[in-house]
Design a protein around this motif. Structure first.
Motif, PDB file in Angstrom:
ATOM      1  N   TYR A 254      78.486  34.281  59.606  1.00 19.36           N
ATOM      2  CA  TYR A 254      79.441  34.392  58.499  1.00 19.36           C
ATOM      3  C   TYR A 254      80.447  35.506  58.736  1.00 19.36           C
ATOM      4  O   TYR A 254      81.562  35.455  58.213  1.00 19.36           O
ATOM      5  CB  TYR A 254      78.693  34.588  57.181  1.00 19.36           C
TER       6      TYR A 254
ATOM      7  N   TYR B 238      83.592  41.571  54.523  1.00 17.88           N
ATOM      8  CA  TYR B 238      82.194  41.346  54.893  1.00 17.88           C
ATOM      9  C   TYR B 238      81.283  42.384  54.236  1.00 17.88           C
ATOM     10  O   TYR B 238      80.164  42.053  53.820  1.00 17.88           O
ATOM     11  CB  TYR B 238      82.028  41.404  56.406  1.00 17.88           C
TER      12      TYR B 238
ATOM     13  N   TYR C  20      77.398  32.678  50.139  1.00 17.15           N
ATOM     14  CA  TYR C  20      76.745  32.126  51.328  1.00 17.15           C
ATOM     15  C   TYR C  20      75.686  33.076  51.869  1.00 17.15           C
ATOM     16  O   TYR C  20      74.593  32.650  52.262  1.00 17.15           O
ATOM     17  CB  TYR C  20      77.783  31.819  52.406  1.00 17.15           C
TER      18      TYR C  20
ATOM     19  N   ILE D 121      84.347  34.793  58.349  1.00 14.69           N
ATOM     20  CA  ILE D 121      85.264  35.586  57.543  1.00 14.69           C
ATOM     21  C   ILE D 121      86.504  35.944  58.348  1.00 14.69           C
ATOM     22  O   ILE D 121      87.637  35.849  57.861  1.00 14.69           O
ATOM     23  CB  ILE D 121      84.571  36.864  57.020  1.00 14.69           C
TER      24      ILE D 121
ATOM     25  N   TYR E 259      82.050  34.789  50.330  1.00 10.73           N
ATOM     26  CA  TYR E 259      81.004  34.828  51.353  1.00 10.73           C
ATOM     27  C   TYR E 259      79.720  35.478  50.850  1.00 10.73           C
ATOM     28  O   TYR E 259      78.658  35.297  51.464  1.00 10.73           O
ATOM     29  CB  TYR E 259      81.527  35.507  52.612  1.00 10.73           C
TER      30      TYR E 259
END
Length: 221
Positions: free
Chosen positions: A152, A30, A102, A156, A99
Motif C-alpha cells: 500500500y 502513508y 485498506y 499511495i 488508505y
C-alpha cells in the motif's frame, strides 16, 4: 516528434523538485494511513457492538468509493461545514483516510492470526486491554503484515497524481504544466514514468529486504 535532450535538461530540475513534493505527499499520507488504520482495526474489536458496526461501515464506505471523489469531498465540501483546508492538507487527509481503510484490514488480519490461547493467557494474568495489545498482540501481528503494508505504500505513491485535481504541486501536475507551456509532452511524461518506475521498484525491493530482516530477527526463517 523526436526526443529533445536540450529540452530534457531544461525541464529536469523542475520535475525533480516536484518529485520531492510527491515523495513528501506519499510519506505523510502513508503516516496518516498507518496510524488511522490501526485505530480503525482496534475500534472494530471493542466490546461496543455499535462502535464496531459504525467503524466497519465507515471502512467499507471508504474502500468502496474512488479516491478522487474523496479528495474532492474533503477539499470542496469541507468548507461548507466549516472545515477549510489548503490543497496540500486536504490531499494528505484524503489519501491518508483512503488508505487507512485498506491498512485496517491488513492490521485486522494480523491481529486475528494471534492464537486464542494467548488472549486468554493475557486475561488470566490480569493484563489490561492496552497492555495486551502493546506487549503481546501487536509485536506478533505487525511483522506478518509488513508485506501488505508495503504494497500500500507503493500504491499511495502511484496515486499521488490524483492530488493534482485540487492543485497540489506534485510530479504529474508539474509535467502537465511543462507540457502545456512548451507544447511538448513526450519528454515530461516519459520522465514522470521513469521516476515512478524507479521509485516503485526501489520501494518494493526495500520492503522485501525489510520483511526478510524482520523474519530473520524473529527467527521465522
Amino acid at each position: 516528434m523526436q526526443w529533445d535532450w536540450e529540452f530534457t535538461a531544461e525541464i529536469l530540475p523542475k520535475l525533480l523538485w516536484a518529485t520531492v513534493n510527491t515523495l513528501m505527499a506519499a510519506g505523510i499520507g502513508y503516516a496518516i494511513a498507518a496510524a488511522v488504520g490501526l485505530l480503525f482495526a482496534l475500534a472494530q474489536r471493542t466490546p461496543s457492538h455499535s462502535l464496531t458496526i459504525i467503524v466497519r461501515e465507515v471502512v467499507e464506505f471508504i474502500r468502496s468509493t474512488p479516491l478522487v471523489l474523496q479528495i474532492f469531498f474533503v477539499y470542496y465540501v469541507g468548507p461548507e461545514y466549516g472545515v477549510s483546508l489548503s490543497p496540500w492538507v486536504a490531499g494528505m487527509v484524503a489519501i491518508g483516510l483512503h488508505y487507512a481503510a485498506y491498512l485496517s484490514e491488513v492490521y485486522r488480519g494480523g491481529i486475528e492470526s494471534i492464537p486464542k490461547g494467548q488472549w486468554e493467557a493475557c486475561t488470566a494474568i490480569n493484563l489490561t486491554t492496552m497492555q495486551t495489545y502493546r506487549r503481546i498482540v501487536l509485536p506478533q501481528a505487525l511483522p506478518p503484515s509488513i508485506a501488505g503494508m508495503g504494497n500500500y505504500l507503493v500504491s499511495i505513491f502511484k496515486d499521488t497524481p490524483m492530488l493534482s485535481v485540487i492543485g497540489v504541486g506534485e510530479l504529474m501536475q508539474a509535467a502537465n504544466a511543462v507540457g502545456g507551456q512548451n507544447y511538448r509532452y513526450l519528454e515530461p511524461y516519459t520522465i514522470v514514468g521513469v521516476v515512478f518506475l524507479v521509485i516503485s521498484l526501489t520501494s518494493a525491493s526495500c520492503i522485501r529486504g525489510f520483511e526478510a530482516w524482520i523474519r530473520r530477527k524473529l527467527g521465522m526463517e
